[in-house]
Design an enzyme around this catalytic site. Structure first.
Site, PDB file in Angstrom:
ATOM      1  N   GLY A   5      -1.852  10.919   0.254  1.00 29.28           N
ATOM      2  CA  GLY A   5      -2.708  10.163  -0.662  1.00 29.28           C
ATOM      3  C   GLY A   5      -3.690   9.272   0.093  1.00 29.28           C
ATOM      4  O   GLY A   5      -4.856   9.140  -0.293  1.00 29.28           O
ATOM      5  N   GLN A  52      -5.448   1.408  -0.611  1.00 31.44           N
ATOM      6  CA  GLN A  52      -6.182   2.672  -0.483  1.00 31.44           C
ATOM      7  C   GLN A  52      -7.522   2.578  -1.192  1.00 31.44           C
ATOM      8  O   GLN A  52      -8.550   3.019  -0.668  1.00 31.44           O
ATOM      9  CB  GLN A  52      -5.359   3.821  -1.053  1.00 31.44           C
ATOM     10  CG  GLN A  52      -4.105   4.092  -0.229  1.00 31.44           C
ATOM     11  CD  GLN A  52      -3.297   5.252  -0.764  1.00 31.44           C
ATOM     12  OE1 GLN A  52      -3.592   5.786  -1.831  1.00 31.44           O
ATOM     13  NE2 GLN A  52      -2.272   5.652  -0.032  1.00 31.44           N
ATOM     14  N   ASP A  79       5.951   0.404  -0.197  1.00 31.03           N
ATOM     15  CA  ASP A  79       6.626   1.622   0.282  1.00 31.03           C
ATOM     16  C   ASP A  79       8.096   1.387   0.615  1.00 31.03           C
ATOM     17  O   ASP A  79       8.813   2.325   0.965  1.00 31.03           O
ATOM     18  CB  ASP A  79       5.910   2.168   1.515  1.00 31.03           C
ATOM     19  CG  ASP A  79       4.546   2.743   1.150  1.00 31.03           C
ATOM     20  OD1 ASP A  79       4.320   3.057  -0.029  1.00 31.03           O
ATOM     21  OD2 ASP A  79       3.705   2.874   2.066  1.00 31.03           O
TER      22      ASP A  79
HETATM   23  C1  S3P Z   1      -1.419   2.810   2.016  1.00 31.73           C
HETATM   24  C2  S3P Z   1      -1.413   2.019   0.902  1.00 31.73           C
HETATM   25  C3  S3P Z   1      -0.350   2.085  -0.111  1.00 31.73           C
HETATM   26  C4  S3P Z   1       0.891   2.799   0.384  1.00 31.73           C
HETATM   27  C5  S3P Z   1       0.564   4.045   1.147  1.00 31.73           C
HETATM   28  C6  S3P Z   1      -0.344   3.740   2.328  1.00 31.73           C
HETATM   29  C7  S3P Z   1      -2.563   2.689   2.957  1.00 31.73           C
HETATM   30  O1  S3P Z   1      -0.845   2.761  -1.233  1.00 31.73           O
HETATM   31  O2  S3P Z   1       1.751   3.105  -0.675  1.00 31.73           O
HETATM   32  O3  S3P Z   1       1.731   4.677   1.628  1.00 31.73           O
HETATM   33  O4  S3P Z   1      -2.465   3.159   4.104  1.00 31.73           O
HETATM   34  O5  S3P Z   1      -3.580   2.101   2.560  1.00 31.73           O
HETATM   35  P1  S3P Z   1      -1.660   1.974  -2.390  1.00 31.73           P
HETATM   36  O6  S3P Z   1      -2.737   1.264  -1.718  1.00 31.73           O
HETATM   37  O7  S3P Z   1      -2.193   3.017  -3.317  1.00 31.73           O
HETATM   38  O8  S3P Z   1      -0.642   1.088  -3.034  1.00 31.73           O
END
Ligand code: S3P
Length: 431
Positions: A92, A167, A313
Site C-alpha cells: 500500500g 501515506q 501497525d
Molecule cells: C506507512 C503508513 C501507515 C502504515 C503502513 C506504512 C508509511 O499507513 O500502516 O504500514 O510508510 O507511510 P497509513 O498512513 O495509511 O496509516
C-alpha cells in the site's frame, strides 16, 4: 506453508531486525529522483520493498544490490515513462506514494497490485491529487486500483487530511515537489514523519508548523547516501514475545525509535512491562537505539485513542500482549485497521477466538479479556504478514500452528529463523 511451533519455555538473545520498510520505500524513491549515485545502507529486502525497487527501475533509475545494500543511480526529477504496468504487489505504501510521485510526471503510467491491494481505498490519494491537477482514472472512479495516471501541470493545494495517514500526507508532499505554488497538508493527528525527515536529508523544500507541513517545487538535488534504521514494527513482535514468554530476555539493537512510531512502548509500559529503551545514535535524522524486554506480568489497560496513529501497525502485536495480560484491554480508534493488508480488526478477533481468548469486536474497537491462550491453537494470517507474526507470538508459550507462514516475508523474511534462534536453537524443539 504451515508451521508448527512447540511450546516455548524461554526466549533469549540479541537481535538486529531488518531495515525499516517505510524508510526503505522512501529512500528508493528519493534516491531515484536524485542526481547521481548513492548507497542505501541496510535497506529492507523483502516482498514490499523489492516491489518498490522494481517499480523505480521501470521508471528509469538504476538500482543494484551490492551485498546487503542498494546502489542507486538516480535519473533526476524527470522520470521515464514505464514500458509496462507498475506492479505494487502487496504494498500500500508503494502504490500511494508512487501515485503522488507520478502525479508530477508528464507521462502515462498504470499501477496495479495483488488482490489485497486492489481492495484497498485509493480515493484518499486520488482525490487530493486530482485537485492538484493530475489526471487519474481507476476502478470505481479512482477509488480502487488499477490506477492510470497522466501527471504534470500540478498546482499546490492546502489540504486537510480526513484521516490520519502518513501515506496520504507523503503522496501529497511528493506531488508538491512538482507543483506551482506551495502545497500544504494538515494532519488531524501526528503520523510517522519519515518523509519530512528525508526531505530535510536531501535538502528538499520543507516547513513544519505544528500539524501543518508545507513544501514547494523542488530544484534538481544531489544523490546522498542513506542508512536505514532497523524496523520498529518488526522489533515489536520480539518485544511482545519476550514479555509473554517465561524466563525471557531479548535485546533488540539498531532499532528505529522515531517517536512517531513507538506508541506501543508507551502502552506496554502502562501494562506493567519490564521494558527499557535508549536512543544511542541518530542516522540521517532518525533516532536509533536499543530495546530490552523481559518476561512480565502484564495487566489490561484502556488505550489512549490518540496513541493509535503512533502504533497503527503494532495493534496486532498489542493484541497478542493483551491476550496474556491480567484483566481487560480496550483498544479504540481502530477504523484504519479495517483497510490494511487484511481487515485487521476482524483478523485479530478471529485469531484470538482461535486461541481461546475472549474478545469483543466493535466497528472500530476491540475489547480483549486476558489470561492466556489454549495450547496448540491454529492461527490464520488472512494473507497478512503482521497477523501471521503477531499470532505466532501470541501462541508461543503454549505452542501454535501458523497457517500461511510464508506471508511474513512481505516485511520480515528472516522472522522464523530469528525466532528459532531466540527460542534456544533449532536442535531440540525446532519447527
Ligand atoms: C506507512 C503508513 C501507515 C502504515 C503502513 C506504512 C508509511 O499507513 O500502516 O504500514 O510508510 O507511510 P497509513 O498512513 O495509511 O496509516
Amino acid at each position: 506453508m504451515e508451521l508448527r511451533i512447540p511450546p516455548t519455555r524461554s526466549l533469549r538473545g540479541r537481535l538486529r531486525v531488518p531495515g525499516d520498510k517505510s524508510v526503505t520505500h522512501r529512500g528508493l524513491m528519493l534516491g531515484a529522483l536524485a542526481q547521481g549515485e548513492s548507497t542505501l545502507y541496510h535497506p529492507l529486502k523483502a516482498g514490499d520493498t523489492l516491489s518498490t525497487a522494481q517499480a523505480m527501475r521501470q521508471l528509469g533509475a538504476e538500482i543494484n544490490e551490492v551485498g546487503e545494500h542498494f546502489r542507486i543511480r538516480g535519473i533526476g526529477l524527470r522520470l521515464q515513462e514505464p514500458p509496462d504496468v507498475l506492479d505494487c504487489g502487496n504494498a500500500g505504501t508503494l502504490m500511494r506514494l508512487l501515485v503522488g510521485l507520478l502525479a508530477g510526471q508528464e507521462f502515462f503510467a498504470v499501477l496495479s497490485g495483488d488482490a489485497s491491494l486492489r481492495r484497498r481505498p485509493m480515493g484518499r490519494v486520488t482525490a487530493p491529487l486530482r485537485q492538484m491537477g493530475a489526471r487519474i482514472e481507476g476502478r470505481e472512479n479512482g477509488r480502487l486500483a488499477p490506477l492510470a495516471v497522466r501527471g504534470g501541470g500540478l498546482r499546490g493545494i492546502h489540504y486537510e487530511l480526513p484521516v490520519a495517514s502518513a501515506q496520504v500526507k507523503s503522496a501529497i508532499l511528493l506531488a508538491g515537489l512538482f507543483a506551482e505554488e506551495d502545497t500544504e497538508v494538515v494532519e488531524p493527528a501526528p503520523t510517522r514523519d519519515h518523509t519530512e525527515r528525508l526531505f530535510r536529508h536531501y535538502g528538499l523544500p520543507l516547513e513544519v508548523e505544528g500539524g501543518l507541513v508545507r513544501t514547494r517545487r523542488a530544484d534538481p538535488f544531489a544523490a546522498k547516501d542513506l542508512t536505514v534504521p532497523g524496523d520498529f514494527s518488526s522489533a515489536a513482535f520480539f518485544v511482545v514475545a519476550a514479555l509473554i514468554t517465561p524466563d525471557s530476555e531479548v535485546i533488540l539493537e539498531g532499532v528505529g525509535l522515531n517517536p512517531t512510531r513507538t506508541g506501543l512502548l508507551t502502552v506496554l509500559k502502562e501494562m506493567g512491562a519490564d521494558l527499557t529503551w535508549e536512543v544511542t545514535e541518530g542516522k540521517e535524522g532518525e533516532p536509533v537505539g536499543v530495546i530490552q524486554a523481559r518476561s512480565s506480568a502484564l495487566k489490561g489497560v484502556s488505550v489512549d485513542p490518540g496513541l493509535i496513529p503512533l502504533m497503527v501497525d503494532e495493534v496486532p502485536a498489542l493484541a497478542a500482549a493483551a491476550a496474556w495480560a491480567e484483566g481487560e484491554t480496550y483498544i479504540p480508534n481502530l477504523s484504519e485497521l479495517r483497510v490494511k493488508e487484511s481487515d485487521r480488526l476482524a483478523a485479530i478477533a478471529k485469531n484470538l477466538e482461535l486461541l481461546g481468548v475472549r474478545v469483543e469486536a466493535g466497528p472500530d474497537w476491540l475489547r480483549i479479556r486476558g489470561g492466556g491462550v489454549r495450547s496448540d491453537g491454529v492461527v490464520e494470517p488472512f494473507h497478512d504478514h503482521r497477523i501471521a507474526m503477531a499470532f505466532a507470538v501470541c501462541g508461543l508459550p503454549k505452542g501454535v500452528v501458523v497457517r500461511e507462514a510464508h506471508w511474513a516475508s512481505i516485511s520480515f523474511p528472516s522472522f522464523w529463523d530469528d525466532l528459532e534462534r531466540l527460542r534456544g536453537g533449532a536442535s531440540s524443539d525446532g519447527p
